[in-house]
Scaffold this active site. Structure first.
Site, PDB file in Angstrom:
ATOM      1  N   ASP A 193      40.806  33.191  43.800  1.00  0.00           N
ATOM      2  CA  ASP A 193      40.600  34.396  42.995  1.00  0.00           C
ATOM      3  C   ASP A 193      40.769  34.087  41.518  1.00  0.00           C
ATOM      4  O   ASP A 193      41.504  33.159  41.124  1.00  0.00           O
ATOM      5  CB  ASP A 193      41.567  35.504  43.413  1.00  0.00           C
ATOM      6  CG  ASP A 193      43.028  35.080  43.333  1.00  0.00           C
ATOM      7  OD1 ASP A 193      43.383  34.031  43.900  1.00  0.00           O
ATOM      8  OD2 ASP A 193      43.822  35.800  42.694  1.00  0.00           O
ATOM      9  N   GLU A 241      46.273  35.224  44.587  1.00  0.00           N
ATOM     10  CA  GLU A 241      47.380  34.569  43.885  1.00  0.00           C
ATOM     11  C   GLU A 241      47.659  35.226  42.550  1.00  0.00           C
ATOM     12  O   GLU A 241      48.823  35.376  42.143  1.00  0.00           O
ATOM     13  CB  GLU A 241      47.065  33.078  43.692  1.00  0.00           C
ATOM     14  CG  GLU A 241      48.225  32.252  43.173  1.00  0.00           C
ATOM     15  CD  GLU A 241      48.369  32.246  41.650  1.00  0.00           C
ATOM     16  OE1 GLU A 241      49.441  31.829  41.149  1.00  0.00           O
ATOM     17  OE2 GLU A 241      47.409  32.664  40.963  1.00  0.00           O
ATOM     18  N   GLU A 290      47.113  23.700  40.270  1.00  0.00           N
ATOM     19  CA  GLU A 290      46.992  24.599  39.121  1.00  0.00           C
ATOM     20  C   GLU A 290      46.772  23.774  37.851  1.00  0.00           C
ATOM     21  O   GLU A 290      47.075  22.571  37.816  1.00  0.00           O
ATOM     22  CB  GLU A 290      48.272  25.428  38.969  1.00  0.00           C
ATOM     23  CG  GLU A 290      48.489  26.483  40.027  1.00  0.00           C
ATOM     24  CD  GLU A 290      47.797  27.798  39.700  1.00  0.00           C
ATOM     25  OE1 GLU A 290      46.952  27.824  38.787  1.00  0.00           O
ATOM     26  OE2 GLU A 290      48.103  28.796  40.384  1.00  0.00           O
TER      27      GLU A 290
END
Length: 397
Positions: free
Chosen positions: A90, A153, A177
């Site tokens: 997302d 998330e 990330e």
């Protein structure tokens, strides 16, 4: 090793904003890719009613009527430890379109960088992880290698929460990330709050008969800035690279319903950072006490205090206690990667709470995330993929 550029461009062109149809489409596309590549695939619909009703549910801000979980598994040859790459699919909305040089979902490549919403946070890391897993098919480690593609998330952690509820585990995990290829074994928390500031509506031509909720918000906002300074005065040294380890920010403000009226209510929503090893209740009390003190100093607010509500994503702080795994990740980078803690909440806290040693490591500069002209350097994606392959060889055998 496969080139992740084309994959990343395709993923960026799917506008997988949290809660949108794109969030469903990207899971479908990734599932098809994994199946065609020969991975074992678990794709399942999330029972949103059951998950959100659980007392430990981490929160959700984007409205969803459906969502999907997805795990691809490269089975090991036997006898090795398992490793998970946990990647959220997302993205946040693109914001003001005029601030972008190109279409925010263009996937354009220019000067060794790929542009678009989510390219940095964190589809670049997702592309690196997929590339790494597919590359490992030829060598087939002894332990399983998993790639978990999770939704939600950005607004609480729905996908990873559901992943764990389904029973998926690994002996260790990397969340790719955007860390600029640094190794991040800890992350601050973040709690979402809402302030309701009361005023008294009146005709603007007779504003003296009313009380502006906008004006009454100003001392409250100043109190939040003062609280932020106090909470950052002695932050853990692992946050030294940041100007603020535990920021407090008001992200949205809405007041009034007519230009020629004194606004009778202001609603402000924001987030407060939670310090490492701090209980979330302590952070909540700190903000509530700061708001109460600001109200007590103002005659109107003393009689009509600001209401504080806690809603949306509730990210707890977390750190990885497995130093051996942290050192293994650093070694896989070549041994010279920087190490720091993230000032933002992430799914790291859900995975470590489940007993899975987890670090964040991936391509991209976090300062570019959530902003216009978001991009990621392709060289970092290639390097991240190579590192993940080396790590899997070490952890999984």
């Amino acid at each position: 090793m496969n080139d992740p550029t084309a994959l990343l461009a395709e993923l960026v062109r799917i506008p997988s904003v949290g809660g949108s149809q794109g969030e469903l489409l990207i899971q479908t596309r990734l599932a098809a890719l994994m199946r065609s590549a020969g991975l074992e695939v678990d794709q399942w619909p999330l029972d949103l009613d059951a998950l959100t009703a659980r007392p430990d549910f981490p929160g959700m801000e984007a409205p969803r009527s459906q969502a999907w979980g997805l795990v691809g598994r490269l089975p090991g040859s036997g006898g090795g430890r398992s490793l998970m790459f946990n990647c959220h699919v997302d993205v946040v909305p693109p914001g003001e379109l005029s601030a972008w040089t190109d279409d925010p979902f263009s996937g354009k490549v220019d000067g060794g960088r790929l542009f678009g919403r989510g390219s940095c946070d964190m589809k670049g890391g997702l592309a690196a992880a997929v590339t790494a897993v597919l590359s490992l098919q030829d060598v087939r480690p002894r332990g399983d290698v998993l790639i978990a593609c999770v939704v939600g998330e950005e607004d609480g952690g729905l996908g990873t929460y559901a992943l764990l509820e389904r029973g998926w585990r690994a002996d260790a995990c990397v969340i790719p990330e955007p860390t600029g290829l640094a190794v991040v074994p800890a992350a601050a928390g973040a709690l979402t709050f809402r302030l309701r500031v009361p005023g008294r509506a009146a005709h603007a031509a007779r504003r003296g008969t009313g009380v502006s909720a906008v004006e009454k918000f100003l001392p409250v906002f100043a109190a939040l800035r003062s609280l932020e300074a106090r909470r950052n005065a002695a932050a853990d040294p692992i946050f030294d690279r940041w100007d603020l380890a535990y920021p407090i920010e008001v992200g949205t403000v809405a007041a009034g319903d007519w230009a020629s009226s004194v606004p009778g209510e202001l609603i402000a929503e924001g987030r407060i950072g939670v310090a490492l090893d701090e209980q979330p209740g302590q952070a909540r009390r700190a903000l509530e006490e700061a708001v109460a003190a600001a109200c007590a100093a103002d005659p109107w607010l003393a009689a009509h205090p600001v209401a504080v509500e806690w809603w949306g994503g509730q990210f707890l702080p977390a750190r990885t206690g497995d130093e051996a795994f942290v050192k293994a990740v650093i070694a896989a980078t070549g041994g010279d990667a920087a190490q720091w803690a993230a000032p933002y909440g992430s799914d790291l806290r859900l995975l470590t709470a489940a007993g899975i040693p987890t670090v964040q490591y991936g391509p991209g500069d976090v300062d570019l995330a959530h902003g216009p002209d978001e991009h990621v350097r392709l060289s970092e994606i290639h390097e991240a993929a190579r590192t993940l392959v080396r790590l899997a060889a070490d952890i999984c055998g």
